[in-house]
Design a protein around this motif. Structure first.
Motif, mmCIF file in Angstrom:
data_model
loop_
_atom_site.group_PDB
_atom_site.id
_atom_site.type_symbol
_atom_site.label_atom_id
_atom_site.label_comp_id
_atom_site.label_asym_id
_atom_site.label_seq_id
_atom_site.Cartn_x
_atom_site.Cartn_y
_atom_site.Cartn_z
ATOM 1 N N CYS A 181 32.737 7.642 -11.474
ATOM 2 C CA CYS A 181 32.764 8.251 -10.144
ATOM 3 C C CYS A 181 32.163 7.237 -9.169
ATOM 4 O O CYS A 181 30.936 7.046 -9.156
ATOM 5 C CB CYS A 181 31.962 9.547 -10.114
ATOM 6 S SG CYS A 181 32.539 10.804 -11.274
ATOM 7 N N THR A 196 37.681 9.870 -7.679
ATOM 8 C CA THR A 196 37.403 9.069 -6.488
ATOM 9 C C THR A 196 36.895 9.860 -5.291
ATOM 10 O O THR A 196 36.483 9.262 -4.292
ATOM 11 C CB THR A 196 38.665 8.301 -6.064
ATOM 12 O OG1 THR A 196 39.734 9.238 -5.838
ATOM 13 C CG2 THR A 196 39.078 7.315 -7.144
ATOM 14 N N SER A 219 28.383 1.008 -5.317
ATOM 15 C CA SER A 219 29.654 0.850 -6.014
ATOM 16 C C SER A 219 30.430 -0.396 -5.604
ATOM 17 O O SER A 219 31.153 -0.981 -6.417
ATOM 18 C CB SER A 219 30.530 2.080 -5.776
ATOM 19 O OG SER A 219 29.897 3.250 -6.242
ATOM 20 N N ASN A 262 31.993 7.304 -5.885
ATOM 21 C CA ASN A 262 31.498 7.810 -4.602
ATOM 22 C C ASN A 262 30.504 8.949 -4.788
ATOM 23 O O ASN A 262 30.789 10.111 -4.505
ATOM 24 C CB ASN A 262 32.675 8.253 -3.730
ATOM 25 C CG ASN A 262 33.613 7.110 -3.414
ATOM 26 O OD1 ASN A 262 33.178 6.045 -2.982
ATOM 27 N ND2 ASN A 262 34.901 7.309 -3.661
ATOM 28 N N CYS A 308 38.673 8.442 -13.873
ATOM 29 C CA CYS A 308 38.098 8.000 -12.604
ATOM 30 C C CYS A 308 38.288 9.108 -11.570
ATOM 31 O O CYS A 308 39.420 9.541 -11.324
ATOM 32 C CB CYS A 308 38.747 6.705 -12.124
ATOM 33 S SG CYS A 308 38.084 6.087 -10.555
#
Length: 317
Positions: A41, A248, A17, A43, A246
């Protein structure tokens, strides 16, 4: 129940990422800012084991985790597996390597991928084929390779200036993804002009991480200068997604399968739900019923016993 929209899965070699930025990956970054039907996403925990890239494909397409020892694609290539590809009448695999690599030819049969083609090592060529073949096939699995270790093959094809604070390994990695982003831009640009692509669910994710969780021979060489965790990104574009979302928190690779299953409208009808959780379901995200370790143990037992073959034969109660 048949899937309600076509599915395109793009498994990106060694994608982490932290490399996503306006400078290194302008096409993807821009799309992530403006697309009104997108889930991001950043992570996603890599769960590959000895099967490396083939494990990534196994996790995303079947919702299972890899074997504890060895690679499922070599030890159990003739098993019966659940798969997203089996849900579609027309399915295509696009590969940058010969089908003998990672036993892909036999795994295509086990995953019920009907047709496969081998194209060149350029990701631009791969994404050009994705756009063209999306008009003919309801399911496409596309593997990329331009960002494969040691990340030098296409690094010189990028004119991006990378700051000297990065090591040579990291510079090559970043520049190879800058080149990859040009190829991905072919698909993203086509999405804005093609009604069929806009009606499709497009998954862009990593087969595995490489820096912090790299294989033993890479440890020490692939340390990112800021010591960020090596997390895999998940980007999904789908008409079923309302808004630009999003998430996180840290999630897992095995969550990708049930999320896709929900987006294509088969979460209730398909017999195998996977061990992960649907990332679009807030309650499921907060109440994971099966831990990663439990899923690893059960997946190992299921694969070694060829449990899905017996299930389909009606032997199990």
């Amino acid at each position: 129940i048949a899937p309600k929209n076509p599915l395109i899965i793009c498994l990106i070699e060694s994608f982490e990422s932290w490399v996503i930025s306006p400078e290194a990956m302008p096409n993807l970054h821009r799309e992530m800012q403006r697309n009104p039907h997108l889930l991001y996403c950043p992570n996603i925990k890599c769960q590959r084991r000895a099967g490396n890239s083939s494990d990534g494909q196994l996790i995303v397409n079947t919702g299972l985790l890899p074997l504890k020892q060895g690679a499922a694609v070599f030890r159990f290539p003739f098993n019966t597996y659940p798969s997203l590809s089996s849900l579609y009448d027309t399915s295509m695999g696009i590969f940058p390597h010969e089908l003998g690599a990672w036993n892909q030819r036999y795994m295509n049969q086990s995953y019920e991928i009907d047709t496969a083609i081998v194209v060149g090592r350029s990701d631009k060529e791969i994404f050009s084929h994705v756009v063209r073949l999306s008009k003919e096939y309801d399911y496409i699995l596309a593997l990329t390779i331009s960002t494969h270790a040691p990340h030098t093959e296409f690094a010189d094809s990028s004119s991006l200036e990378v700051p000297d604070e990065f090591s040579k390994k990291s510079k090559d990695y970043i520049k190879s993804f800058n080149y990859f982003d040009e190829g991905l831009g072919i698909l993203l640009d086509a999405w804005h002009n093609d009604q069929r692509l806009q009606s499709s669910t497009i998954v862009i994710t990593s087969d595995h991480s490489i820096f912090k969780q790299g294989t033993k021979e890479f440890s020490g060489e692939y340390e990112y200068v800021n010591e960020k965790l090596a997390q895999c990104p998940l980007i999904i574009i789908s008409p079923t997604i309302e808004g630009n979302i999003c998430l996180t928190n840290e999630y897992q690779q095995m969550d990708i399968y049930p999320t896709i299953l929900d987006l294509i409208g088969c979460a209730d009808s398909y017999y195998w739900k996977g061990f992960g959780v649907n990332l679009l379901d807030s309650a499921a995200r907060e109440n994971r019923p099966i831990s990663e370790q439990e899923a690893l143990v059960l997946s190992d037992e299921i694969i070694r016993a060829d449990w899905f073959r017996d299930l389909q034969l009606g032997i199990l109660n």
